[in-house]
Design a protein around this motif. Structure first.
Motif, PDB file in Angstrom:
ATOM      1  N   LEU A  36       0.823  -1.210   0.000  1.00 51.72           N
ATOM      2  CA  LEU A  36       0.000   0.000   0.000  1.00 51.72           C
ATOM      3  C   LEU A  36       0.857   1.260   0.000  1.00 51.72           C
ATOM      4  O   LEU A  36       0.526   2.249  -0.666  1.00 51.72           O
ATOM      5  N   ALA A  37       1.962   1.246   0.715  1.00 53.34           N
ATOM      6  CA  ALA A  37       2.847   2.413   0.726  1.00 53.34           C
ATOM      7  C   ALA A  37       3.447   2.653  -0.657  1.00 53.34           C
ATOM      8  O   ALA A  37       3.547   3.795  -1.124  1.00 53.34           O
ATOM      9  N   ALA A  38       3.853   1.570  -1.325  1.00 52.45           N
ATOM     10  CA  ALA A  38       4.465   1.709  -2.638  1.00 52.45           C
ATOM     11  C   ALA A  38       3.450   2.047  -3.717  1.00 52.45           C
ATOM     12  O   ALA A  38       3.759   2.749  -4.685  1.00 52.45           O
ATOM     13  N   ALA A  39       2.224   1.559  -3.577  1.00 54.27           N
ATOM     14  CA  ALA A  39       1.199   1.774  -4.612  1.00 54.27           C
ATOM     15  C   ALA A  39       0.609   3.174  -4.575  1.00 54.27           C
ATOM     16  O   ALA A  39       0.081   3.654  -5.580  1.00 54.27           O
ATOM     17  N   ASP A  40       0.661   3.836  -3.435  1.00 58.18           N
ATOM     18  CA  ASP A  40       0.147   5.203  -3.305  1.00 58.18           C
ATOM     19  C   ASP A  40      -1.303   5.295  -3.777  1.00 58.18           C
ATOM     20  O   ASP A  40      -1.653   6.071  -4.663  1.00 58.18           O
ATOM     21  N   LEU A  41      -2.144   4.498  -3.143  1.00 63.64           N
ATOM     22  CA  LEU A  41      -3.549   4.456  -3.560  1.00 63.64           C
ATOM     23  C   LEU A  41      -4.296   5.749  -3.269  1.00 63.64           C
ATOM     24  O   LEU A  41      -5.359   5.989  -3.856  1.00 63.64           O
ATOM     25  N   ALA A  42      -3.752   6.584  -2.395  1.00 65.36           N
ATOM     26  CA  ALA A  42      -4.418   7.854  -2.092  1.00 65.36           C
ATOM     27  C   ALA A  42      -4.534   8.732  -3.337  1.00 65.36           C
ATOM     28  O   ALA A  42      -5.406   9.602  -3.407  1.00 65.36           O
ATOM     29  N   HIS A  43      -3.645   8.518  -4.309  1.00 66.79           N
ATOM     30  CA  HIS A  43      -3.688   9.301  -5.543  1.00 66.79           C
ATOM     31  C   HIS A  43      -4.177   8.470  -6.725  1.00 66.79           C
ATOM     32  O   HIS A  43      -3.992   8.860  -7.877  1.00 66.79           O
ATOM     33  N   ALA A  44      -4.792   7.337  -6.451  1.00 60.99           N
ATOM     34  CA  ALA A  44      -5.281   6.461  -7.514  1.00 60.99           C
ATOM     35  C   ALA A  44      -6.714   6.813  -7.874  1.00 60.99           C
ATOM     36  O   ALA A  44      -7.490   7.296  -7.043  1.00 60.99           O
ATOM     37  N   THR A  45      -7.065   6.571  -9.126  1.00 60.84           N
ATOM     38  CA  THR A  45      -8.438   6.740  -9.589  1.00 60.84           C
ATOM     39  C   THR A  45      -9.133   5.390  -9.763  1.00 60.84           C
ATOM     40  O   THR A  45     -10.245   5.181  -9.277  1.00 60.84           O
TER      41      THR A  45
END
Length: 288
Positions: A36-45
């Motif tokens: 989750l840290a590497a994927a940066d889902l906070a900025h995902a659409t």
């Protein structure tokens, strides 16, 4: 090439994962956090989770405010994920061959994730190229896979069975479709490069995999996981008819005793995992 062997295998193997979902989520907590840290889902659409299992990463994507789509080759796994994360779209398909955007219409994905779900492809280059075809330019791929040196996660709790089997099953061979299918860092780099992904990074993780759910010693949690796996299923099929019900129960008791001894030495049943955390970027919207 459709991965029929894995579809058949997971039709049987899914039950244990579903039954022990809470245990796996606890044990894999550090791996999930790294993804989750590497994927940066906070900025995902829009997020695609490959081999979504019972939906751990789908839940995280939804919580981050993204549209979440999961794909799994196992119908029972997909059903469990739908139940757990009703806001996500979950499809049953082989991500190696399926038209993912046709199955889940919408914008191309800007994130692709997987926790131990991408090592099983019969043709991994074709699979990662097919996945990339469903992503937007600049999309980020992030996954965890078991790496060279991993053994305990497949064998602890099953040693007494492996010792008694006439022909012990082959456990997780490197670079063969299965849990260790992407064990080699060189292989991962070659596969992803051939599939058109760029900026590939590999990070060696050695997470503590602790089965001490809710402060327990982890013995029963590890027993539950070990007994639901392919080794124990094969062992029971061969050994219970030979030993009888009492003999089988005695063997299970010996397996539990070994775990008790292990927990006594460290406070709980725990082991050091050997994991790759992999990231890559799609430089274009479709395979080259």
């Amino acid at each position: 090439m459709v991965n029929d062997a894995m579809a058949t295998g997971w039709a049987t193997g899914a039950a244990g994962w579903i039954r022990n979902e809470r245990i796996f989520d606890h044990v894999f907590t550090p791996v999930t956090a790294a993804i989750l840290a590497a994927a940066d889902l906070a900025h995902a659409t829009r997020v695609l989770d490959v081999g979504c299992g019972t939906g751990t990463l789908l839940a995280a994507a939804v919580d981050a405010g993204a549209q979440a789509v999961g794909v799994d080759i196992s119908q029972p796994m997909a059903d469990a994920a739908r139940s757990r994360v009703p806001a996500a779209t979950v499809v049953v398909a082989d991500a190696q061959t399926a038209d993912l955007l046709a199955l889940a219409p919408g914008d191309p994905f800007d994130r692709v994730t997987s926790r131990f779900g991408v090592m099983f492809f019969a043709d991994p280059v074709a699979a990662f190229a097919n996945i990339r075809a469903a992503t937007a330019p600049g999309a980020r791929l992030t996954f965890a896979a078991w790496r060279e040196g991993e053994s305990d996660v497949f064998t602890v709790g099953n040693e007494v069975f492996l010792e008694r089997l006439t022909a012990p099953p082959t456990v997780a061979q490197p670079d063969v479709p299965g849990p260790m299918g992407l064990a080699s860092g060189d292989r991962i780099g070659q596969v992803l490069g051939d599939a058109g992904w760029q900026a590939v990074t590999l990070t060696e993780l050695e997470p503590e995999l602790d089965y001490g759910v809710d402060g327990t010693d982890g013995v029963e949690a590890r027993m539950a996981v070990a007994q639901s796996g392919s080794v124990a299923r094969a062992a029971r099929a061969e050994l219970e008819p030979r030993l009888g019900p009492d003999g089988w129960d005695d063997l299970v008791g010996r397996a539990r005793e070994r775990l008790v001894d292990r927990a006594a030495a460290t406070g709980s049943v725990r082991m050091t995992g050997h994991v790759w955390l992999v990231t890559a970027v799609n430089p274009a919207g479709s395979p080259a």
